[in-house]
Design an enzyme around this catalytic site. Structure first.
Site, PDB file in Angstrom:
ATOM      1  N   ASP A 125      -9.993   2.845   4.006  1.00 18.65           N
ATOM      2  CA  ASP A 125      -8.733   3.471   3.596  1.00 18.65           C
ATOM      3  C   ASP A 125      -8.530   4.763   4.402  1.00 18.65           C
ATOM      4  O   ASP A 125      -8.104   5.786   3.863  1.00 18.65           O
ATOM      5  CB  ASP A 125      -8.701   3.745   2.087  1.00 18.65           C
ATOM      6  CG  ASP A 125      -7.292   4.066   1.597  1.00 18.65           C
ATOM      7  OD1 ASP A 125      -6.343   3.992   2.391  1.00 18.65           O
ATOM      8  OD2 ASP A 125      -7.135   4.387   0.400  1.00 18.65           O
ATOM      9  N   HIS A 174      -2.411  -2.617  -3.965  1.00 17.36           N
ATOM     10  CA  HIS A 174      -2.921  -1.281  -4.289  1.00 17.36           C
ATOM     11  C   HIS A 174      -2.521  -1.096  -5.754  1.00 17.36           C
ATOM     12  O   HIS A 174      -1.369  -0.816  -6.055  1.00 17.36           O
ATOM     13  CB  HIS A 174      -2.221  -0.294  -3.357  1.00 17.36           C
ATOM     14  CG  HIS A 174      -2.214   1.121  -3.791  1.00 17.36           C
ATOM     15  ND1 HIS A 174      -2.744   2.131  -3.053  1.00 17.36           N
ATOM     16  CD2 HIS A 174      -1.714   1.703  -4.886  1.00 17.36           C
ATOM     17  CE1 HIS A 174      -2.579   3.268  -3.671  1.00 17.36           C
ATOM     18  NE2 HIS A 174      -1.959   3.043  -4.792  1.00 17.36           N
ATOM     19  N   PHE A 203      -3.089  12.868  -0.975  1.00 13.60           N
ATOM     20  CA  PHE A 203      -4.291  12.080  -1.212  1.00 13.60           C
ATOM     21  C   PHE A 203      -4.780  11.469   0.107  1.00 13.60           C
ATOM     22  O   PHE A 203      -3.963  10.995   0.899  1.00 13.60           O
ATOM     23  CB  PHE A 203      -3.979  10.924  -2.164  1.00 13.60           C
ATOM     24  CG  PHE A 203      -3.675  11.340  -3.574  1.00 13.60           C
ATOM     25  CD1 PHE A 203      -4.706  11.503  -4.492  1.00 13.60           C
ATOM     26  CD2 PHE A 203      -2.366  11.546  -3.994  1.00 13.60           C
ATOM     27  CE1 PHE A 203      -4.431  11.871  -5.807  1.00 13.60           C
ATOM     28  CE2 PHE A 203      -2.079  11.908  -5.305  1.00 13.60           C
ATOM     29  CZ  PHE A 203      -3.119  12.074  -6.219  1.00 13.60           C
ATOM     30  N   ASP A 223       0.798  -1.228   0.000  1.00 15.17           N
ATOM     31  CA  ASP A 223       0.000   0.000   0.000  1.00 15.17           C
ATOM     32  C   ASP A 223       0.827   1.273   0.000  1.00 15.17           C
ATOM     33  O   ASP A 223       1.818   1.420   0.672  1.00 15.17           O
ATOM     34  CB  ASP A 223      -0.959   0.053   1.174  1.00 15.17           C
ATOM     35  CG  ASP A 223      -2.011   1.086   0.918  1.00 15.17           C
ATOM     36  OD1 ASP A 223      -3.103   0.706   0.511  1.00 15.17           O
ATOM     37  OD2 ASP A 223      -1.714   2.278   1.081  1.00 15.17           O
ATOM     38  N   ASN A 260      -6.844   8.692  -3.301  1.00 14.93           N
ATOM     39  CA  ASN A 260      -6.256   7.783  -4.277  1.00 14.93           C
ATOM     40  C   ASN A 260      -6.703   6.350  -4.007  1.00 14.93           C
ATOM     41  O   ASN A 260      -6.522   5.880  -2.897  1.00 14.93           O
ATOM     42  CB  ASN A 260      -4.727   7.853  -4.198  1.00 14.93           C
ATOM     43  CG  ASN A 260      -4.087   7.358  -5.466  1.00 14.93           C
ATOM     44  OD1 ASN A 260      -4.733   7.229  -6.494  1.00 14.93           O
ATOM     45  ND2 ASN A 260      -2.806   7.036  -5.392  1.00 14.93           N
TER      46      ASN A 260
HETATM   47  O1  DOR Z   1      -5.699   8.353  -0.638  1.00 18.07           O
HETATM   48  C1  DOR Z   1      -4.871   7.550  -0.223  1.00 18.07           C
HETATM   49  N1  DOR Z   1      -4.045   7.847   0.802  1.00 18.07           N
HETATM   50  N2  DOR Z   1      -4.791   6.377  -0.806  1.00 18.07           N
HETATM   51  C2  DOR Z   1      -3.820   5.497  -0.487  1.00 18.07           C
HETATM   52  O2  DOR Z   1      -3.853   4.432  -1.008  1.00 18.07           O
HETATM   53  C3  DOR Z   1      -2.742   5.853   0.455  1.00 18.07           C
HETATM   54  C4  DOR Z   1      -3.251   6.837   1.408  1.00 18.07           C
HETATM   55  C5  DOR Z   1      -2.224   7.457   2.300  1.00 18.07           C
HETATM   56  O3  DOR Z   1      -1.308   6.759   2.772  1.00 18.07           O
HETATM   57  O4  DOR Z   1      -2.384   8.626   2.605  1.00 18.07           O
HETATM   58 ZN    ZN Z   2      -3.940   2.573  -1.514  1.00 22.10          ZN
HETATM   59 ZN    ZN Z   3      -4.438   2.995   1.696  1.00 18.13          ZN
END
Ligand code: DOR
Ligand code: ZN
Ligand code: ZN
Length: 386
Positions: A263, A137, A281, A110, A236
């Site tokens: 998530d 992922h 993200f 991930d 994301n």
């Molecule tokens: O939006 C996301 N943030 N998607 C992910 O897969 C990782 C995560 C993060 O670690 O902030």
């Molecule tokens: Zn992810």
């Molecule tokens: Zn994640």
């Protein structure tokens, strides 16, 4: 004492297999104690931490540290995934057997989808020997690079380089093929495209050992909801098109998608205050996700309570081998008393998470957990963690 459950539901504790607890390394966003408190406030009694911490959870001592911190916090049951490779972009596999003995529940890439097909293949082959799933992922970085939201009319209108749906789907197709060739257990994180759902459906029809999760926000919002003034919509994979969202629903209804997973991705106010293109993200999920799904779908009769529990408690517990706490007869139970009528305005002051990057800030939500028990012990009462 007695609890009056009139008009309420008693759920088995919810199980969320995808949370970022940020400890060690990013404690300004979250730590294991604050994340596990947020979990029980949101109705989650078991959570699995992702490995993209600093340092990365790629060796046994650190995995044991994470599990110990979870126990010390004494709220939700904290499980952890280890990274697949040493370092997030590593070129060497972790000591999988050693990590399994240290108590990890999965191996996850991930944060950085495994770009090398050869590495993914090896990961599936070795993880198979441990019996633990590889959490993928799926993202081809060469296609996704520089994007902030889903490639769409909206990304064009807002002047952003979009992230094409194919950046995810091509990797899902690849990984399904590799799961077939190796016989390894594969769990696909946050599926967000039609082609991904189709590939998983095909893999399952072939009898492969594949499961998949959907992020609830991908069911609630589409890329058309993105506003540049609220970076909490930046996640994301990015919020999907309407058509992809429909396909996710089809996948849930026909069993292609096995579970929901938040998530939970906490980020500081400072980071999320950056311009949309530069903000990180992620959506903060643990304290609002259940209420969000309840009001958007269950309250409207789109999703049954039984299916909700299947998706967010039974299936995830079964996949990662955590039946003990939640379901076994004769064992102290993990439970949630849920009040479908309870209302609350989402207020940062009341949140247990260290971060507040949710699109629901300041909005009223209806349908909230009122009490949470873990292993028979009351850990949240009347919206406050004990
Ligand atoms: O939006 C996301 N943030 N998607 C992910 O897969 C990782 C995560 C993060 O670690 O902030
Ligand atoms: Zn992810
Ligand atoms: Zn994640």
């Amino acid at each position: 004492g007695l609890v009056d459950g009139q008009g309420k539901y008693l759920f088995p504790g919810l199980v969320d297999v995808h949370v970022h607890l940020r400890e060690p390394g990013f404690e300004d966003k979250e730590d294991i104690a604050s994340g596990s408190r947020a979990a029980v406030r949101g109705g989650f009694t078991s959570i699995m931490a992702m490995a993209n911490t600093s340092p990365v959870v790629d060796h046994r001592a650190l995995a044991e540290f994470v599990l110990r911190q979870g126990q010390r916090a004494g709220k939700a049951r904290v499980y952890t995934a280890a990274a697949v490779t040493k370092g997030l972009r590593g070129e060497e596999l972790v000591e999988m057997m050693d990590l399994k003995e240290g108590g990890v529940s999965a191996f996850s890439d991930d944060g950085k989808g495994i770009q090398s097909a050869e590495m993914m293949r090896l990961a599936l082959e070795y993880a198979k020997l441990t019996g633990l799933p590889v959490v993928a992922h799926c993202e081809d970085e060469s296609l996704a690079a520089g994007g902030a939201i889903r490639k769409s009319e909206t990304s064009a209108r807002l002047g952003f380089k979009g992230i094409p749906a194919g950046s995810e789907s091509v990797m899902v197709v690849r990984d399904v093929i590799l799961a077939g060739e190796t016989g390894g257990k594969l769990h696909i994180a946050h599926v967000s495209t039609k082609e991904s759902v189709e590939a998983i459906r095909t893999g399952k029809a072939r009898g492969l050992d594949i499961t998949a999760e959907v992020n609830p926000y991908h069911l609630i919002f589409t890329c058309e909801d993105v506003t540049l003034t609220d970076t909490s919509y930046k996640v994301n994979p990015p919020l999907p098109s309407k058509e992809d969202q429909e396909a996710l629903w089809q996948g849930i209804l026909d069993g292609t998608i096995d579970m929901l997973a938040t998530d939970h991705a906490p980020h500081t106010r400072e980071e999320k205050a950056r311009p949309f293109g530069e903000a990180p993200f992620g959506i903060n999920g643990l304290e609002t996700a259940l209420a969000a799904v309840w009001q958007a779908f269950v309250a409207k009769g789109i999703l049954s309570v039984e299916k909700l529990i299947e998706l967010w408690s039974l299936n995830p517990a079964r996949r990662f081998g955590w039946e003990a706490g939640t379901l076994k007869p004769g064992h102290p139970a993990d439970m949630v008393l849920f009040d479908p009528e309870r209302r609350e305005v989402i207020d940062p002051a009341g949140m247990e998470s260290r971060s507040v990057n949710t699109p629901y800030l300041g909005r009223e939500m209806r349908g909230l957990p009122e009490m949470t028990w873990v292993a028979g012990k009351l850990v949240m009462k009347d919206r406050r963690v004990i």
